[in-house]
Design an enzyme around this catalytic site. Structure first.
Site, PDB file in Angstrom:
ATOM      1  N   PHE A  47     -11.272  -2.213  56.894  1.00 44.32           N
ATOM      2  CA  PHE A  47     -12.522  -2.468  57.594  1.00 44.32           C
ATOM      3  C   PHE A  47     -13.119  -3.778  57.075  1.00 44.32           C
ATOM      4  O   PHE A  47     -12.838  -4.191  55.947  1.00 44.32           O
ATOM      5  CB  PHE A  47     -13.502  -1.309  57.382  1.00 44.32           C
ATOM      6  CG  PHE A  47     -13.271  -0.141  58.308  1.00 44.32           C
ATOM      7  CD1 PHE A  47     -14.191   0.188  59.284  1.00 44.32           C
ATOM      8  CD2 PHE A  47     -12.117   0.635  58.203  1.00 44.32           C
ATOM      9  CE1 PHE A  47     -13.976   1.255  60.151  1.00 44.32           C
ATOM     10  CE2 PHE A  47     -11.894   1.697  59.056  1.00 44.32           C
ATOM     11  CZ  PHE A  47     -12.835   2.014  60.038  1.00 44.32           C
ATOM     12  N   PHE A  56      -7.062  15.296  63.106  1.00 43.76           N
ATOM     13  CA  PHE A  56      -7.809  15.445  61.860  1.00 43.76           C
ATOM     14  C   PHE A  56      -6.958  15.042  60.655  1.00 43.76           C
ATOM     15  O   PHE A  56      -6.064  14.216  60.757  1.00 43.76           O
ATOM     16  CB  PHE A  56      -8.362  16.861  61.714  1.00 43.76           C
ATOM     17  CG  PHE A  56      -9.373  17.251  62.764  1.00 43.76           C
ATOM     18  CD1 PHE A  56     -10.357  16.362  63.153  1.00 43.76           C
ATOM     19  CD2 PHE A  56      -9.335  18.496  63.362  1.00 43.76           C
ATOM     20  CE1 PHE A  56     -11.295  16.711  64.133  1.00 43.76           C
ATOM     21  CE2 PHE A  56     -10.274  18.858  64.338  1.00 43.76           C
ATOM     22  CZ  PHE A  56     -11.254  17.965  64.718  1.00 43.76           C
ATOM     23  N   ARG A 100      -1.885  12.037  72.089  1.00 45.55           N
ATOM     24  CA  ARG A 100      -2.641  12.986  72.909  1.00 45.55           C
ATOM     25  C   ARG A 100      -3.481  12.234  73.926  1.00 45.55           C
ATOM     26  O   ARG A 100      -3.794  11.069  73.740  1.00 45.55           O
ATOM     27  CB  ARG A 100      -3.561  13.832  72.022  1.00 45.55           C
ATOM     28  CG  ARG A 100      -2.830  14.771  71.083  1.00 45.55           C
ATOM     29  CD  ARG A 100      -3.779  15.384  70.078  1.00 45.55           C
ATOM     30  NE  ARG A 100      -4.289  14.363  69.158  1.00 45.55           N
ATOM     31  CZ  ARG A 100      -5.333  14.536  68.357  1.00 45.55           C
ATOM     32  NH1 ARG A 100      -6.006  15.670  68.370  1.00 45.55           N
ATOM     33  NH2 ARG A 100      -5.729  13.574  67.547  1.00 45.55           N
ATOM     34  N   LYS A 140      -6.476   6.986  63.023  1.00 48.85           N
ATOM     35  CA  LYS A 140      -5.090   7.437  63.211  1.00 48.85           C
ATOM     36  C   LYS A 140      -4.490   6.870  64.493  1.00 48.85           C
ATOM     37  O   LYS A 140      -3.375   6.365  64.496  1.00 48.85           O
ATOM     38  CB  LYS A 140      -5.008   8.970  63.250  1.00 48.85           C
ATOM     39  CG  LYS A 140      -5.077   9.671  61.937  1.00 48.85           C
ATOM     40  CD  LYS A 140      -4.644  11.119  62.052  1.00 48.85           C
ATOM     41  CE  LYS A 140      -5.265  11.874  63.184  1.00 48.85           C
ATOM     42  NZ  LYS A 140      -6.719  12.036  63.086  1.00 48.85           N
ATOM     43  N   LYS A 165     -17.414  10.311  71.015  1.00 51.23           N
ATOM     44  CA  LYS A 165     -16.343   9.326  70.852  1.00 51.23           C
ATOM     45  C   LYS A 165     -16.485   8.112  71.765  1.00 51.23           C
ATOM     46  O   LYS A 165     -16.238   6.988  71.366  1.00 51.23           O
ATOM     47  CB  LYS A 165     -14.976   9.988  71.106  1.00 51.23           C
ATOM     48  CG  LYS A 165     -14.491  10.843  69.953  1.00 51.23           C
ATOM     49  CD  LYS A 165     -13.066  11.308  70.216  1.00 51.23           C
ATOM     50  CE  LYS A 165     -12.516  12.072  69.019  1.00 51.23           C
ATOM     51  NZ  LYS A 165     -11.116  12.486  69.249  1.00 51.23           N
ATOM     52  N   TRP A 193      -6.298  -3.144  63.833  1.00 47.07           N
ATOM     53  CA  TRP A 193      -7.491  -3.163  64.684  1.00 47.07           C
ATOM     54  C   TRP A 193      -7.875  -4.601  65.005  1.00 47.07           C
ATOM     55  O   TRP A 193      -8.166  -4.936  66.151  1.00 47.07           O
ATOM     56  CB  TRP A 193      -8.642  -2.441  63.982  1.00 47.07           C
ATOM     57  CG  TRP A 193      -9.919  -2.425  64.779  1.00 47.07           C
ATOM     58  CD1 TRP A 193     -10.260  -1.561  65.782  1.00 47.07           C
ATOM     59  CD2 TRP A 193     -11.023  -3.329  64.652  1.00 47.07           C
ATOM     60  NE1 TRP A 193     -11.505  -1.866  66.282  1.00 47.07           N
ATOM     61  CE2 TRP A 193     -11.995  -2.950  65.602  1.00 47.07           C
ATOM     62  CE3 TRP A 193     -11.286  -4.423  63.828  1.00 47.07           C
ATOM     63  CZ2 TRP A 193     -13.207  -3.623  65.745  1.00 47.07           C
ATOM     64  CZ3 TRP A 193     -12.491  -5.094  63.967  1.00 47.07           C
ATOM     65  CH2 TRP A 193     -13.444  -4.700  64.915  1.00 47.07           C
ATOM     66  N   THR A 208      -5.504   4.282  66.316  1.00 43.10           N
ATOM     67  CA  THR A 208      -5.383   2.828  66.204  1.00 43.10           C
ATOM     68  C   THR A 208      -4.177   2.447  65.360  1.00 43.10           C
ATOM     69  O   THR A 208      -3.410   1.534  65.704  1.00 43.10           O
ATOM     70  CB  THR A 208      -6.668   2.241  65.595  1.00 43.10           C
ATOM     71  OG1 THR A 208      -7.783   2.595  66.428  1.00 43.10           O
ATOM     72  CG2 THR A 208      -6.585   0.731  65.474  1.00 43.10           C
ATOM     73  N   ALA A 218      -7.442  20.520  67.463  1.00 45.93           N
ATOM     74  CA  ALA A 218      -6.690  20.493  66.202  1.00 45.93           C
ATOM     75  C   ALA A 218      -7.139  21.560  65.211  1.00 45.93           C
ATOM     76  O   ALA A 218      -6.585  21.640  64.120  1.00 45.93           O
ATOM     77  CB  ALA A 218      -6.814  19.113  65.547  1.00 45.93           C
TER      78      ALA A 218
END
Length: 556
Positions: free
Chosen positions: A381, A301, A94, A71, A105, A409, A73, A273
């Site tokens: 991906f 999320f 955020r 999200k 993370k 990305w 990215t 969240a």
């Protein structure tokens, strides 16, 4: 492919005063934190009050895998792409917490060629907002025990103190503690515990406050305990909301940074969240709306959690209306929802993918319940095959929703041009018919059941005796007019993390309802939610290092 931090460190940053000038801000409007970070003074918003708002785009996602579906990215890349096609886009995100950064993370500032920078600063301390929130939070915690030690004039029952202490680090050993040991000079012994700072109600309040005085008012409403005869005790009763606000006088100011492609980005606030609303601050969003043609923001999320709360809580308190929503989907996650094994998600599997698309379809239906136009972003991906991408495109067209391939990305803004152009057509040609899912004056149970049945697809709600007694109590105390904030697993649309795809034939179990009177919502617990996470067996902290020149490595 370089790592995220290597890409970030190779970027050519512009001084933040130059970034600010792109959106009409002067140096006097800024409180500088070095060359590349700044806070924006609150009086700017007053000066811009008569300016019209730009368009508001919310980025959300399908039900995520543990690694997340990109999200942030996508949000960053979409903002960059919109600028590439001539729009003055501003991003609102955020800010990362040290706990997850040192835990799983390893950083939360986007990825690849769609990041916000300076990446190390943003992930490590930044402008000190979260530390200030922790200080304000713990001032109130200290005041509670001091009040009891000094005679307990308010008649606080130590066994009914609901307010824990906070720190911005994952430390499971502090979830449950005993304070006040060592004799009467150290206070009265009692059970206590810690939560991670981003789970603090102070964080949620700061992110929902429209100005400094509203922040102070909301802080004063925090219910911290109950008396021996069952009456609520607030921060205002302890007379500390003024001091708490003083500690937050700079923290409430939005932080301005930039992306790898020098797109302006506000990064401010980071409430959980699940037990909170999972969105960046109202202040940052409002600044972005006044300063840009298009604001791209996100919510935590999947759409069943973050987006639902963005619409029903944040939008309600901030008077916001989303003009469009982007739902981020990955082929790997959809295959997981279709039954593919976790270690086989890289393998082409059209059968699992087609089955898993029902998860995406439910999230699309949910966004449409709020009347907001929608587009699906396929976050590509390297292992995604052309057949899989074509199948997902075809299914989205059958559902009747716009879809675009996103390669931000790997390619930065250039990889989001298709998404940006299709989104722009939606913003130009479709009018958002945004509406709340429920009436704020509806009974508490009605609001809970509306979300459970409409958003989760449940057959109903089961309440235990504790939850029912709490509902009765909140009705008597006048808290029944608050929105509800559902706390449930992010791993399923249901409250059972093992149910993937689009679960059916289940009921939501409500076992507790907690009051966040200052933030202005009731937290409906549908299962255990960790408010103090622990570190994994091999935390990201083991990879983070620094050399003699101060160069940091190991952040993802």
């Amino acid at each position: 492919m370089k790592s995220d931090i290597e890409i970030a460190q190779a970027a050519e940053m512009k001084e933040i005063t130059e970034i600010a000038s792109k959106i009409g801000l002067k140096e006097d409007d800024l409180k500088l934190y070095g060359k590349y970070k700044a806070k924006v003074e609150l009086n700017v918003l007053k000066r811009l009050s008569k300016e019209s708002d730009g368009k508001l785009v919310l980025v959300t996602a399908i039900t995520p895998t543990p690694a997340g579906e990109g999200k942030t990215t996508t949000t960053v890349g979409l903002g960059q792409a919109l600028n590439k096609i001539g729009k003055n886009a501003v991003i609102a995100l955020r800010e990362p917490s040290l706990g997850p950064t040192m835990g799983i993370k390893g950083g939360a500032a986007g990825g690849g060629y769609s990041q916000v920078i300076p990446m190390e600063d943003i992930n490590l301390h930044f402008t000190g907002d979260i530390h200030a929130i922790g200080a304000a939070h713990n001032l109130l915690a200290a005041a509670i025990d001091n009040h009891i030690k000094q005679g307990n004039e308010l008649n606080i029952d130590p066994t009914q103190i609901t307010y824990k202490r906070a720190m911005d680090m994952n430390d499971r050993s502090l979830r449950n503690t005993i304070v006040g040991l060592g004799g009467t000079v150290n206070g009265q012994p009692r059970e206590d515990g810690f939560l991670i700072t981003v789970a603090s109600e102070v964080m949620a309040i700061l992110c929902l406050a429209n100005n400094l005085m509203e922040l102070k008012e909301k802080l004063g409403k925090i219910v911290i305990a109950y008396t021996y005869d069952g009456k609520s005790v607030t921060a205002h009763d302890l007379k500390v909301e003024g001091a708490m606000t003083a500690l937050l006088k700079d923290a409430i100011k939005p932080n301005l940074v930039q992306t790898l492609e020098n797109t302006p980005a506000f990064i401010h606030g980071g409430p959980f969240a699940n037990i909170a609303h999972g969105c960046n601050s109202v202040m940052a969003t409002k600044f972005a709306l006044k300063l840009g043609d298009i604001t791209v923001t996100e919510a935590g999320f999947g759409a069943d959690l973050g987006a639902e709360k963005f619409y029903n809580i944040k939008s309600r308190y901030a008077d916001l209306k989303a003009d469009a929503t982007v739902i981020v989907a990955t082929i790997r996650a959809l295959k997981m929802h279709g039954g593919a094994a976790a270690d086989k998600l890289k393998d082409e599997n059209l059968t699992a993918l087609e089955k898993g698309i029902e998860n995406l379809e439910k999230h699309i239906e949910n966004v449409h319940k709020f009347g907001v136009p929608t587009i699906v972003a396929i976050n590509r991906f390297p292992d995604d095959t052309e057949k899989e991408i074509e199948l997902l495109r075809k299914k989205c067209e059958e559902i009747g929703v716009d879809v675009a391939l996103s390669e931000v990305w790997a390619k930065g803004g250039a990889g989001g041009i298709e998404l940006a152009e299709k989104l722009l057509k939606i913003l130009e040609n479709e009018e958002s018919q945004f509406e709340f899912l429920y009436d704020i004056d509806a009974p508490i149970k009605n609001k809970i059941e509306k979300i459970a049945e409409e958003i989760y697809g449940a057959d109903g709600v089961d309440y235990n005796d504790k939850a029912l007694s709490q509902i009765e109590k909140y009705n008597k105390e006048g808290y029944n007019k608050l929105p509800v904030c559902m706390a449930k697993t992010q791993s399923s649309i249901s409250d059972n993390p093992s149910l993937k795809g689009r679960p059916q034939g289940f009921k939501i179990s409500v076992n507790e309802i907690n009051l966040s009177a200052g933030a202005g919502f009731l937290v409906v617990m549908t299962g255990p939610v960790l408010i103090m996470p622990g570190l994994p067996k091999r935390p990201s902290a083991e990879d983070i290092d620094i050399d003699a020149d101060g160069k940091i490595s190991g952040l993802f």
